[in-house]
Design a protein around this motif. Sequence first.
Motif, PDB file in Angstrom:
ATOM      1  N   VAL A 369      -7.739 -58.520 -12.479  1.00  9.60           N
ATOM      2  CA  VAL A 369      -9.030 -59.176 -12.246  1.00  9.60           C
ATOM      3  C   VAL A 369      -9.207 -60.356 -13.191  1.00  9.60           C
ATOM      4  O   VAL A 369      -9.640 -61.443 -12.791  1.00  9.60           O
ATOM      5  CB  VAL A 369     -10.177 -58.163 -12.392  1.00  9.60           C
ATOM      6  CG1 VAL A 369     -11.525 -58.853 -12.261  1.00  9.60           C
ATOM      7  CG2 VAL A 369     -10.046 -57.053 -11.358  1.00  9.60           C
ATOM      8  N   VAL A 370      -8.856 -60.169 -14.453  1.00  9.39           N
ATOM      9  CA  VAL A 370      -8.985 -61.253 -15.433  1.00  9.39           C
ATOM     10  C   VAL A 370      -8.068 -62.413 -15.061  1.00  9.39           C
ATOM     11  O   VAL A 370      -8.427 -63.592 -15.186  1.00  9.39           O
ATOM     12  CB  VAL A 370      -8.672 -60.729 -16.842  1.00  9.39           C
ATOM     13  CG1 VAL A 370      -8.767 -61.856 -17.863  1.00  9.39           C
ATOM     14  CG2 VAL A 370      -9.618 -59.597 -17.217  1.00  9.39           C
ATOM     15  N   THR A 371      -6.864 -62.096 -14.590  1.00 14.41           N
ATOM     16  CA  THR A 371      -5.925 -63.140 -14.192  1.00 14.41           C
ATOM     17  C   THR A 371      -6.466 -63.952 -13.022  1.00 14.41           C
ATOM     18  O   THR A 371      -6.279 -65.173 -12.957  1.00 14.41           O
ATOM     19  CB  THR A 371      -4.573 -62.512 -13.821  1.00 14.41           C
ATOM     20  OG1 THR A 371      -4.126 -61.676 -14.892  1.00 14.41           O
ATOM     21  CG2 THR A 371      -3.529 -63.580 -13.563  1.00 14.41           C
ATOM     22  N   VAL A 372      -7.163 -63.300 -12.106  1.00 14.54           N
ATOM     23  CA  VAL A 372      -7.755 -64.020 -10.972  1.00 14.54           C
ATOM     24  C   VAL A 372      -8.865 -64.946 -11.447  1.00 14.54           C
ATOM     25  O   VAL A 372      -8.965 -66.102 -11.003  1.00 14.54           O
ATOM     26  CB  VAL A 372      -8.291 -63.023  -9.929  1.00 14.54           C
ATOM     27  CG1 VAL A 372      -9.095 -63.741  -8.863  1.00 14.54           C
ATOM     28  CG2 VAL A 372      -7.145 -62.251  -9.290  1.00 14.54           C
ATOM     29  N   LEU A 373      -9.699 -64.478 -12.355  1.00 17.87           N
ATOM     30  CA  LEU A 373     -10.868 -65.246 -12.775  1.00 17.87           C
ATOM     31  C   LEU A 373     -10.503 -66.479 -13.589  1.00 17.87           C
ATOM     32  O   LEU A 373     -11.341 -67.385 -13.743  1.00 17.87           O
ATOM     33  CB  LEU A 373     -11.813 -64.352 -13.577  1.00 17.87           C
ATOM     34  CG  LEU A 373     -12.426 -63.180 -12.799  1.00 17.87           C
ATOM     35  CD1 LEU A 373     -13.284 -62.320 -13.720  1.00 17.87           C
ATOM     36  CD2 LEU A 373     -13.241 -63.674 -11.612  1.00 17.87           C
ATOM     37  N   VAL A 374      -9.293 -66.548 -14.141  1.00 16.61           N
ATOM     38  CA  VAL A 374      -8.903 -67.705 -14.952  1.00 16.61           C
ATOM     39  C   VAL A 374      -8.014 -68.671 -14.183  1.00 16.61           C
ATOM     40  O   VAL A 374      -7.451 -69.596 -14.778  1.00 16.61           O
ATOM     41  CB  VAL A 374      -8.187 -67.248 -16.246  1.00 16.61           C
ATOM     42  CG1 VAL A 374      -9.110 -66.417 -17.102  1.00 16.61           C
ATOM     43  CG2 VAL A 374      -6.908 -66.480 -15.916  1.00 16.61           C
ATOM     44  N   ILE A 375      -7.857 -68.504 -12.863  1.00 11.42           N
ATOM     45  CA  ILE A 375      -7.076 -69.455 -12.076  1.00 11.42           C
ATOM     46  C   ILE A 375      -7.802 -70.796 -12.075  1.00 11.42           C
ATOM     47  O   ILE A 375      -8.968 -70.884 -11.675  1.00 11.42           O
ATOM     48  CB  ILE A 375      -6.881 -68.947 -10.636  1.00 11.42           C
ATOM     49  CG1 ILE A 375      -6.033 -67.669 -10.629  1.00 11.42           C
ATOM     50  CG2 ILE A 375      -6.220 -70.019  -9.770  1.00 11.42           C
ATOM     51  CD1 ILE A 375      -5.846 -67.069  -9.253  1.00 11.42           C
ATOM     52  N   PRO A 376      -7.179 -71.873 -12.512  1.00 12.02           N
ATOM     53  CA  PRO A 376      -7.876 -73.165 -12.592  1.00 12.02           C
ATOM     54  C   PRO A 376      -8.077 -73.773 -11.210  1.00 12.02           C
ATOM     55  O   PRO A 376      -7.269 -73.570 -10.297  1.00 12.02           O
ATOM     56  CB  PRO A 376      -6.933 -74.022 -13.447  1.00 12.02           C
ATOM     57  CG  PRO A 376      -5.579 -73.428 -13.222  1.00 12.02           C
ATOM     58  CD  PRO A 376      -5.796 -71.953 -13.015  1.00 12.02           C
ATOM     59  N   PRO A 377      -9.148 -74.527 -11.014  1.00 12.00           N
ATOM     60  CA  PRO A 377      -9.403 -75.133  -9.702  1.00 12.00           C
ATOM     61  C   PRO A 377      -8.451 -76.265  -9.355  1.00 12.00           C
ATOM     62  O   PRO A 377      -8.373 -76.671  -8.195  1.00 12.00           O
ATOM     63  CB  PRO A 377     -10.841 -75.640  -9.817  1.00 12.00           C
ATOM     64  CG  PRO A 377     -11.056 -75.830 -11.290  1.00 12.00           C
ATOM     65  CD  PRO A 377     -10.234 -74.784 -11.976  1.00 12.00           C
ATOM     66  N   ASP A 378      -7.731 -76.821 -10.353  1.00 10.50           N
ATOM     67  CA  ASP A 378      -6.826 -77.934 -10.080  1.00 10.50           C
ATOM     68  C   ASP A 378      -5.426 -77.476  -9.684  1.00 10.50           C
ATOM     69  O   ASP A 378      -4.508 -78.299  -9.609  1.00 10.50           O
ATOM     70  CB  ASP A 378      -6.734 -78.846 -11.315  1.00 10.50           C
ATOM     71  CG  ASP A 378      -6.242 -78.111 -12.552  1.00 10.50           C
ATOM     72  OD1 ASP A 378      -6.299 -76.863 -12.556  1.00 10.50           O
ATOM     73  OD2 ASP A 378      -5.800 -78.772 -13.512  1.00 10.50           O
ATOM     74  N   LYS A 379      -5.253 -76.174  -9.433  1.00 14.29           N
ATOM     75  CA  LYS A 379      -3.961 -75.660  -8.990  1.00 14.29           C
ATOM     76  C   LYS A 379      -4.143 -74.859  -7.704  1.00 14.29           C
ATOM     77  O   LYS A 379      -4.061 -73.633  -7.699  1.00 14.29           O
ATOM     78  CB  LYS A 379      -3.323 -74.793 -10.078  1.00 14.29           C
ATOM     79  CG  LYS A 379      -2.796 -75.578 -11.272  1.00 14.29           C
ATOM     80  CD  LYS A 379      -2.011 -74.693 -12.215  1.00 14.29           C
ATOM     81  CE  LYS A 379      -1.415 -75.498 -13.361  1.00 14.29           C
ATOM     82  NZ  LYS A 379      -0.608 -74.628 -14.269  1.00 14.29           N
ATOM     83  N   PRO A 380      -4.416 -75.540  -6.591  1.00 19.44           N
ATOM     84  CA  PRO A 380      -4.579 -74.805  -5.335  1.00 19.44           C
ATOM     85  C   PRO A 380      -3.279 -74.143  -4.919  1.00 19.44           C
ATOM     86  O   PRO A 380      -2.186 -74.680  -5.121  1.00 19.44           O
ATOM     87  CB  PRO A 380      -4.992 -75.900  -4.346  1.00 19.44           C
ATOM     88  CG  PRO A 380      -4.456 -77.161  -4.934  1.00 19.44           C
ATOM     89  CD  PRO A 380      -4.541 -76.992  -6.416  1.00 19.44           C
ATOM     90  N   GLY A 381      -3.404 -72.971  -4.343  1.00 16.56           N
ATOM     91  CA  GLY A 381      -2.227 -72.213  -3.932  1.00 16.56           C
ATOM     92  C   GLY A 381      -1.826 -71.133  -4.906  1.00 16.56           C
ATOM     93  O   GLY A 381      -1.088 -70.221  -4.533  1.00 16.56           O
TER      94      GLY A 381
END
Length: 449
Positions: A369-381
């Motif tokens: 869950v933590v890994t999902v929440l820190v996905i940056p918006p500038d890296k789609p995919g």
Amino acid sequence: MTDLSTLWEVGVPLAGTVGGLGYAKFRAPRVFWSLVGLPVTRVRFAMTYRSTMDVCGLTVQPSRLRAFMVRTVARRSDVQPVPPKVRRVRGTSTGLRVTLRLPAGLEPADVIAASERLRHAWGVHSVNVVETKPGHVELRMTGYDVLRRVKMPRRVPSGPMTVPVALREDGTAFVRDYLKVPHALTLGANQSGKSMYQRNLVAGLARLPVALVGIDCKRGVEQRGYAPRLSALAITPEEASGVLDALVGEMEDRFDLLSEYGAGDIWDLPDNIRPVPVVLLVDEVAELFLVATKKDEERRDRMVTQMIRLGQMARAAGIFLEVCGQRFGSDLGKGATALRAQLTGRVVHRVNDKQTAEMGVGDIAPDAVVTVLVIPPDKPGVAVAGDSSGGYSRIRTPKLSAADAAAVCAKFAHLTPELPALAPYRPITATPADSPAPVPLVKPIPATD
């Protein structure tokens, strides 16, 4: 003059080599890793392996027999702790693979807990630990960020229902194997890369002898381009209800066939009577739950019930679910949690709220869950893929435009099977013969005598 010419002959090639390596490090990381990173990392690993394992707490006290042999044969009073034994070291185009034999007293969880310390000690980008067999683990090191520019490996797993979709952070391919994970849930906010994941999945499925059924209640905006390869397409909730009813009826007919031949699933049937596998692609699952008026609730409850039935029993009948959505939570309505429980595979892109991340991977891998929440918006995919085993990994899908995905579907349109139960929902596609004749730009002048 001699010194100047010598400096010119030596300095210019040296500067060119250094500049070329610096350019390759950022523009061609595979080349830089193969020429520089791999040799340096392999030497560092060989020279510091024992001390690194010791300071990371991955050593155990030797057995009594080993201690006795050291004292009597080697004539040494001090007995060193025993690290995992290196069985194999293999370099790849993206990193380094090391197979270790764990001594008694260590378990794979101990190595996983120390993976971050091992990464810093050996100067690599990441270290992933995979248990290959009892007592053996494999350290999959990557020398650079393989998810920055996705390039699928040349060798990918293959099978009758296997589709390579994305690249894992350890450099291996992430595949959708429907025989192992029959149903999956894919979540992601706008501009998160969820549609890119769907395109890669559809492009891979289009090449297989399967029937594709689409439900896109956004009037077919996402799936209309796949129409040549779709056996059925529903673009409204009313049509979606009819498609789900037809699929349930198809499932029951296939169960009758399995019962007649005493087979456990369609793969146990002879080739000449085996029905074609079906993959149901639901673009926005929330549209099936939400209702505008009270009279729509009955249809909503029926659709959700049919989807739950498909998730519970359709695997043996060769019907598989791919459910996608921007948001998924218990507040969608009755049956949402029951449907999620049937979707074994989970792929979660960047989301807008924590509840969606928890509904996506929280029940199978809480740490993800933590890994999902820190996905940056500038890296789609970029997404987190998990399964019921509790493991998860970061993945990223390669770029594929909607036009390219539609071209693949048109190329393999001849593989589209016709299912009588879904015939009323077969999308109508234009053919060259159906297109109107071109209108001449110049009006012809009749010939005169």
